[in-house]
Design an enzyme around this catalytic site. Sequence first.
Site, short mmCIF file in Angstrom:
data_model
loop_
_atom_site.label_atom_id
_atom_site.label_comp_id
_atom_site.label_asym_id
_atom_site.label_seq_id
_atom_site.Cartn_x
_atom_site.Cartn_y
_atom_site.Cartn_z
N ARG A 6 38.78 9.16 8.01
CA ARG A 6 37.98 10.33 7.32
C ARG A 6 37.59 9.48 6.05
O ARG A 6 36.96 9.93 5.72
CB ARG A 6 38.71 11.33 7.44
CG ARG A 6 39.79 11.62 6.07
CD ARG A 6 39.22 11.74 4.28
NE ARG A 6 40.08 12.22 3.19
CZ ARG A 6 40.72 11.82 2.31
NH1 ARG A 6 39.71 10.97 1.91
NH2 ARG A 6 41.31 12.85 1.76
N LYS A 39 46.22 20.23 2.66
CA LYS A 39 46.92 18.66 3.17
C LYS A 39 48.16 17.97 1.84
O LYS A 39 48.05 18.83 0.81
CB LYS A 39 45.20 17.33 2.81
CG LYS A 39 46.62 15.96 3.54
CD LYS A 39 45.51 14.93 3.74
CE LYS A 39 44.98 13.93 2.30
NZ LYS A 39 44.45 13.02 2.62
N HIS A 73 45.22 -1.54 3.60
CA HIS A 73 45.99 -0.41 4.67
C HIS A 73 43.76 -0.04 5.02
O HIS A 73 43.38 0.49 6.77
CB HIS A 73 46.77 0.50 4.97
CG HIS A 73 46.64 1.13 6.61
ND1 HIS A 73 47.81 0.63 7.30
CD2 HIS A 73 46.13 2.58 6.16
CE1 HIS A 73 47.27 1.57 7.97
NE2 HIS A 73 46.68 2.75 7.49
#
Length: 321
Positions: free
Chosen positions: A110, A67, A137
């Site tokens: 996740r 990632k 968020h």
Amino acid sequence: MLIIPEDVCAQVVTPEAAFTAVEGVFAAMARGDARNFPVVREALGHADALYGFKSGFDKVGMALGVKSGGFWPGNMARGLTNHQSTIFLFDPDTGQLQALVGGNYLTAIRTAAASSVSIAHLARPDAKVLGMVGAGHQSTFQLRAAVKQRAFEKVLAWNPHPEMLPKLAAVAAELGLPFEAVDREALGAAADVIITITSAFEPLMMRDWIKPGTHVACMGTDTKGKQEVDANLLAAASVFTDEVAQSISIGEAQHAIATGLIREGDITPIGAVINGTQKGRTNADQITVFDGTGVGLQDLAVAHVAMRAAQERGLGSRATL
């Protein structure tokens, strides 16, 4: 190569699927069947941004990848989420790129799944009051995931910017839960489970505010210098984490380790609790802390779910390099 954009990820990866994937990869890590590679995370010196790479390989789930992304604190003013990332999945047998997957929704879900796993395995079964520290968020994802694990009757919340709390309150209302904005000390005194999800570099919750039996999931500390809770809280608690190496270097435990309040051996991988090789909560008065540093294998696990689901449903688009 399959390209899976953010909207497809949100369509095919449910909170339940994320929970299963994250719980499974934590268990695989504890068995030695999955390994995270060293994290690269640096300040760009531009836009106050942090940027880096998380990668790893799960030989059971056959997930290999990386990632790439980070945190841009000015994005909210631009109508964007502060966290921006993309996940690359590779075929472990050939090294070929399998999928390019949007990572923003998956990072949020996740992260929420990790705290949810910790609640499932460490919080008191009779936990009734959920405390939320942070209203950015990711907080709404955390709230939605947490309520699936215990029969919470109320949500208490605090945020350094109170004007952000109504969004969290709206989600609580949607879930049918009373919501109250309180100060941090009152939150600590009343909450049975506390989730911290901020980008703080100083303790927001102090040891003396936390009542016996509380489970605290620290989900925001993922960089050297960050801190959400008093180091003395970790010294007073049973400490669990996604990965010990990250916990002591870039996670919440870095401060308690640096000051000698705890040792590396005092921290238990949550995967060992899932596998039943280590104990989790042992009594109702025990304070438990989950140091959720965010490991690359979490991202790969949920990205693999997205890839398989997109393939099955014919979603996403194909491209060749």
